[in-house]
Design an enzyme around this catalytic site. Sequence first.
Site, PDB file in Angstrom:
ATOM      1  N   CYS A  37       0.875  -1.179   0.000  1.00 35.75           N
ATOM      2  CA  CYS A  37       0.000   0.000   0.000  1.00 35.75           C
ATOM      3  C   CYS A  37       0.907   1.222   0.000  1.00 35.75           C
ATOM      4  O   CYS A  37       1.836   1.285  -0.797  1.00 35.75           O
ATOM      5  CB  CYS A  37      -0.974  -0.032   1.179  1.00 35.75           C
ATOM      6  SG  CYS A  37      -0.213  -0.276   2.788  1.00 35.75           S
TER       7      CYS A  37
ATOM      8  N   ARG B 139      -2.322  -1.295   5.338  1.00 35.78           N
ATOM      9  CA  ARG B 139      -3.420  -1.946   4.615  1.00 35.78           C
ATOM     10  C   ARG B 139      -2.964  -3.250   3.983  1.00 35.78           C
ATOM     11  O   ARG B 139      -3.702  -4.245   3.952  1.00 35.78           O
ATOM     12  CB  ARG B 139      -3.979  -0.993   3.556  1.00 35.78           C
ATOM     13  CG  ARG B 139      -4.743   0.194   4.124  1.00 35.78           C
ATOM     14  CD  ARG B 139      -5.168   1.175   3.050  1.00 35.78           C
ATOM     15  NE  ARG B 139      -4.048   1.932   2.490  1.00 35.78           N
ATOM     16  CZ  ARG B 139      -4.139   2.765   1.474  1.00 35.78           C
ATOM     17  NH1 ARG B 139      -5.305   2.940   0.860  1.00 35.78           N
ATOM     18  NH2 ARG B 139      -3.074   3.425   1.041  1.00 35.78           N
TER      19      ARG B 139
END
Length: 435
Positions: free
Chosen positions: A385, A390
């Site tokens: 990410c 994430r």
Amino acid sequence: MKRVSQLTALALLCGLASFSSLAADMPNAMTLSQLQAQHGTPVDTRPSAFYNGWPQTFRAPSGHEPAALNLAAAWLDSMSDEQLALWAKNHQLTPATAIALYGDDRDNQAVKARLEKAGYRHVSLLSDALQTPGRLQRLPHFEQLVYPEWIHRLQQGERITAAPSADWKIIEAGWGAPKFYLLGHIPGAGYIDTNEVESEPLWNKVSDDKLKAMLEKHGIRHDTTVILYGRDVYAAARVAQIMLYAGVKDVRLLDGGWKAWSDSGLLVQGGVPGPVKPAPDFGAPIPGQPQLMVDMEQARGMLHRQNASLVSIRSWPEFIGETSGYSYIKPKGEIAGARWGHAGSDATHMEDFHNPDGTMRSADDIAAQWKRWNILPEQHVAFYCGTGWRASETFMYARAMGWKNVAVYDGGWYEWSSHPQNPIISGERGPESAL
């Protein structure tokens, strides 16, 4: 015949009345084979933990019926009519679809009422649900995503499924000082600041020596079961993924994070973390699983391959270069040749992977959105990410789903975009751009 007390008889009558009422409200109760003959869809109205594979009691059946969807009754208050319609559309449900519900009677009634309000008239009861254990399906590693009541039972010393084999710790992970932790946390939980596992300038993981010292400081050895949760699931996932890289063998996430615990109504404790007895040694070489992290050169080598996927876990506006997603990352764009793995509406949300209560979306849904971008379980898959949070959450989900060759590209967009020679792309595009 054994004598039945008045109380027992009343309970039996109430149970029969409840079932009769349910059958009356759902006139076409049917078996799974009958539902399949109508090309219908079973719907599991239980919480996602039980759908994923946790047994509701110690020796209860584990998993969900074949091809069942999960629409937990507990989600209904959080779902607008538009969201329910989108859920149905995404699963190819129409008003003509035969739908058979199973779960708790009250949950079935609530889901039935909501579906009928939305125009679905062929809603019945799955009469033989959870009665044939051999046909039930589950996450290959459902035990890696725990739920609040499991933690509570573990703390109470009760007999539980997938219990830790040795020492265990519950730890909250978050960025910076534990200001929210001080107000309320899971009783007995410790606290890890994400600054202990990653550092500037690129927010990559700290050195292996620092990682070893951090783990020992928190009393963690390679054979300690660590159960992590966070106010943001991806903060805990970031710490979890780095611990697995280090060589902690058994690392689990509280599915849904702090919200799941708070919503459960279980006891909350305030105050500072208690004293921790340091571990004299981690007990194994670090890193124990170096393959769980890839560097920039390895990431570059995964591009435009059929047997590998470098996967962007960034919002669509980030992926097409409308925004970098971060105030401290100036370049916009994406790694040329990366495949889009979905994320959420912006750099701080992960709606594409979450149920309405914040728990992990069904494995079938996640796998389907990945398959559209040629991200497949047999490939070598590395998620990234902006700086790793994430990506770590999706790594933990893929791991629970049984994907065997998954990793995180730690440097992510922050590192990649800081090297002008790296290929970058912007603009609208589809899966063919990564082939």
